[in-house]
Design a protein around this motif. Structure first.
Motif, short mmCIF file in Angstrom:
data_model
loop_
_atom_site.label_atom_id
_atom_site.label_comp_id
_atom_site.label_asym_id
_atom_site.label_seq_id
_atom_site.Cartn_x
_atom_site.Cartn_y
_atom_site.Cartn_z
N ARG A 1 13.50 11.74 10.64
CA ARG A 1 13.00 12.00 9.27
C ARG A 1 11.62 11.99 9.55
O ARG A 1 10.99 11.13 10.39
CB ARG A 1 13.55 11.02 8.60
N THR A 2 10.93 12.82 8.93
CA THR A 2 9.46 12.82 8.99
C THR A 2 8.70 12.13 7.60
O THR A 2 9.44 12.65 6.44
CB THR A 2 8.88 14.22 9.15
N VAL A 3 7.93 11.16 7.79
CA VAL A 3 7.39 10.63 6.69
C VAL A 3 5.91 10.23 6.91
O VAL A 3 5.72 9.66 8.03
CB VAL A 3 8.40 9.49 6.16
N LEU A 4 5.08 10.76 5.98
CA LEU A 4 3.53 10.13 6.24
C LEU A 4 2.92 10.42 7.59
O LEU A 4 2.32 9.56 8.06
CB LEU A 4 3.57 8.61 5.86
N GLY A 5 3.13 11.57 8.15
CA GLY A 5 2.70 11.77 9.29
C GLY A 5 3.41 11.44 10.58
O GLY A 5 2.86 11.43 11.87
N CYS A 6 4.64 10.89 10.38
CA CYS A 6 5.46 10.09 11.34
C CYS A 6 6.63 10.61 11.61
O CYS A 6 7.37 10.95 10.63
CB CYS A 6 5.26 8.60 11.14
N VAL A 7 7.26 10.77 12.71
CA VAL A 7 8.70 10.92 13.04
C VAL A 7 9.29 9.76 13.28
O VAL A 7 9.09 8.75 14.10
CB VAL A 7 8.78 11.65 14.30
N VAL A 8 10.50 9.46 12.25
CA VAL A 8 11.32 8.18 12.31
C VAL A 8 12.62 8.34 12.71
O VAL A 8 13.36 9.28 12.25
CB VAL A 8 11.18 7.51 11.01
N GLY B 1 -2.26 7.35 12.40
CA GLY B 1 -3.55 7.59 12.35
C GLY B 1 -4.23 7.79 11.05
O GLY B 1 -4.94 8.32 11.00
N GLN B 2 -3.62 7.14 9.85
CA GLN B 2 -4.02 7.38 8.74
C GLN B 2 -4.54 5.84 8.15
O GLN B 2 -4.03 4.95 8.18
CB GLN B 2 -3.02 7.52 7.85
N GLN B 3 -6.05 6.02 7.64
CA GLN B 3 -6.66 4.88 7.12
C GLN B 3 -6.49 4.44 5.74
O GLN B 3 -6.75 3.42 5.26
CB GLN B 3 -8.02 5.01 7.53
N LYS B 4 -5.85 5.61 4.85
CA LYS B 4 -6.03 5.14 3.33
C LYS B 4 -4.58 4.39 3.29
O LYS B 4 -3.60 4.44 3.87
CB LYS B 4 -6.10 6.54 2.69
N PRO B 5 -4.61 3.84 1.87
CA PRO B 5 -3.45 3.15 1.70
C PRO B 5 -2.05 3.93 1.56
O PRO B 5 -2.11 4.93 0.99
CB PRO B 5 -3.81 2.35 0.29
N ARG B 6 -0.93 3.43 1.50
CA ARG B 6 0.15 4.12 1.49
C ARG B 6 0.63 3.93 0.31
O ARG B 6 0.64 2.81 -0.43
CB ARG B 6 1.20 3.87 2.69
N ALA B 7 1.31 5.06 -0.21
CA ALA B 7 2.25 4.89 -1.26
C ALA B 7 3.47 3.93 -1.35
O ALA B 7 4.33 4.11 -0.62
CB ALA B 7 2.70 6.32 -2.01
N LEU B 8 3.48 2.86 -2.11
CA LEU B 8 4.41 1.69 -1.75
C LEU B 8 5.58 2.38 -2.16
O LEU B 8 6.68 1.84 -1.21
CB LEU B 8 4.00 0.82 -2.84
N SER C 1 0.08 0.37 -14.11
CA SER C 1 1.03 1.60 -14.74
C SER C 1 1.60 2.45 -13.71
O SER C 1 2.42 3.13 -13.79
CB SER C 1 0.08 2.07 -15.65
N HIS C 2 0.79 2.43 -12.44
CA HIS C 2 1.10 3.26 -11.29
C HIS C 2 2.21 2.62 -10.54
O HIS C 2 2.42 3.34 -9.58
CB HIS C 2 -0.28 3.71 -10.57
N GLY C 3 2.70 1.49 -10.83
CA GLY C 3 3.74 0.81 -9.98
C GLY C 3 3.30 -0.03 -8.68
O GLY C 3 3.97 0.01 -7.80
N SER C 4 2.01 -0.35 -8.88
CA SER C 4 1.44 -0.80 -7.47
C SER C 4 2.01 -2.28 -7.21
O SER C 4 2.82 -2.89 -8.19
CB SER C 4 -0.16 -1.33 -7.58
#
Length: 419
Positions: free
Chosen positions: A306-313, A280-287, A140-143
């Protein structure tokens, strides 16, 4: 063990922990966890060199009855010959997200107790209905396939190694074990409170079973999803090694053309791994976040930062660069005692190899590129964000001994963690 609790089935289910010297059991006092204690006791009788068993029961301080329930678990564990530990989550509780906070506190307390006791792994009583509920929630969460694989028999939760021996077992069988022993399990009212998503799915299971989507069907689906995920993970790992370059400052470069040419499912896994390593993140990422970034990169829409999930891309000149985002989290300045090894910012393994000299690790922060090139003696092309979030080690005279993984002194060793 899907239909009955036989000695052979019990031995097969618990075989992965048969060689352990000490194991822990997570027991809340409910029927499932009480059955876990009883069945483990039966199993131990058949072993020549059984492991020592510790029972951990946690009072989260959220219900008045919990203290008595923990006392009941302690009493029953002693009767079975186990060493029980009554643990308590004390202090103020959060106004929101209580269940998640309680879960974190539970594993923290149990993990600390296991370390003291020397327990190597924690057994839980998750069963086939728990697995079915988990899959439905994640669906239901779209995993993706990883989430739809459900809970795995062996996993790591909040830093605690977990083993779930009864994932294929019907909870009715576990309840029958408890009833046969004459035990009265605790009943947690939250297990029937529709305020919680898991409970709502639990209530929906009978209707879904009438339509052919029962717990066993969902369990088989989770196994097939896990097999498909494993195949994709192996392929993604091979592709990662081919198209991703990690540098000594904790940044990554990905060949844009090669990234665009791999299947989307592989590209998503490569990108998620890069973001996890660099950020440097250990938890699963939002797909969904990873998928949107992948689409933008393939379409060439990330020409600017672009910044996303603690990173510069960035995506320019045929190269996707990913660096740690400065200021996202405080980077620690700390002293490193002689002979000490530790992980800094979840990304770098730092070791002080000196037998007698204390060193200090600090964020590199405001180095200019020309000063870096004077220090290294060659041209530095890494993104400045990566350099400024790299560890720098200095001695007592503030002499620079290393920057990133580049060491200029034999007293230090720095490794960038790539998993």
């Amino acid at each position: 063990m899907s239909t009955s609790v036989t000695a052979e089935g019990l031995a097969a289910a618990l075989a992965p922990v048969a060689q352990c010297k000490a194991i822990g059991l997570a027991v809340s006092g409910g029927a499932d966890s009480l059955a876990l204690m009883v069945l483990v006791r039966r199993w131990l009788r058949e072993l020549e060199n059984p492991p020592k068993v510790f029972v951990y029961s946690v009072d989260h301080g959220l219900r008045r009855e919990a203290r008595d329930e923990v006392a009941m678990v302690v009493d029953e564990a002693k009767k079975l010959g186990f060493d029980p530990r009554a643990l308590a989550w004390t202090g103020a509780k959060p106004a929101t997200g209580v269940q998640d906070a309680a879960r974190q506190a539970r594993y923290r307390l149990i993990g600390e107790a296991m370390a003291e006791d020397g327990a190597e792994i924690l057994l839980t009583a998750h069963h086939i209905n728990d697995q079915a509920e988990t899959i439905l929630m994640r669906l239901s969460h779209g995993s993706g396939l990883d989430g739809l694989s459900g809970m795995q028999p062996l996993s790591m939760v909040e830093g605690v190694p977990i083993f779930r021996p009864f994932l294929a077992v019907d909870p009715k069988i576990l309840r029958a074990v408890v009833d046969a022993e004459g035990l009265t399990p605790a009943e947690d009212p939250s297990n029937s409170d529709p305020h919680y998503e898991r409970v709502r799915w639990r209530r929906a299971l009978p209707a879904l079973a009438d339509l052919g989507l029962d717990a066993e069907t969902l369990f088989r689906f989770s196994e097939r999803a896990a097999q498909a995920e494993e195949a994709l993970a192996i392929t993604a790992s091979i592709s990662f090694d081919e198209i991703v370059r990690l540098d000594g400052f904790g940044a990554a470069e990905i060949d844009s053309d090669q990234f665009a040419s791999v299947p989307k499912a592989i590209a998503d896994r490569i990108l998620a791994r890069v973001l996890r390593i660099v950020g440097g993140q250990q938890k699963p990422r939002a797909l969904s976040v990873v998928e949107r970034l992948r689409d933008a990169l393939v379409a060439g829409d990330v020409s600017k930062t672009r910044t996303v999930l603690g990173c510069v891309v960035r995506n320019s000149s045929g190269v996707i660069s990913v660096a740690r985002e400065p200021g996202r989290a405080a980077l620690t300045r700390m002293r490193v005692d002689p002979g000490v090894e530790f992980v800094w910012d979840e990304r770098f393994l730092i070791a002080n190899l000196s037998p007698d000299a204390g060193l200090t690790v600090v964020p590199a922060e405001y180095w200019q590129r020309r000063h870096l090139e004077e220090l290294f003696g060659f041209r530095i092309t890494a993104p400045m964000e990566a350099i400024r979030t790299s560890p720098m080690i200095v001695d007592e005279s503030e002499k620079v001994l290393s920057l990133g993984t580049h060491a200029f002194d034999e007293r230090v060793r720095i490794t960038f963690l790539k998993e």
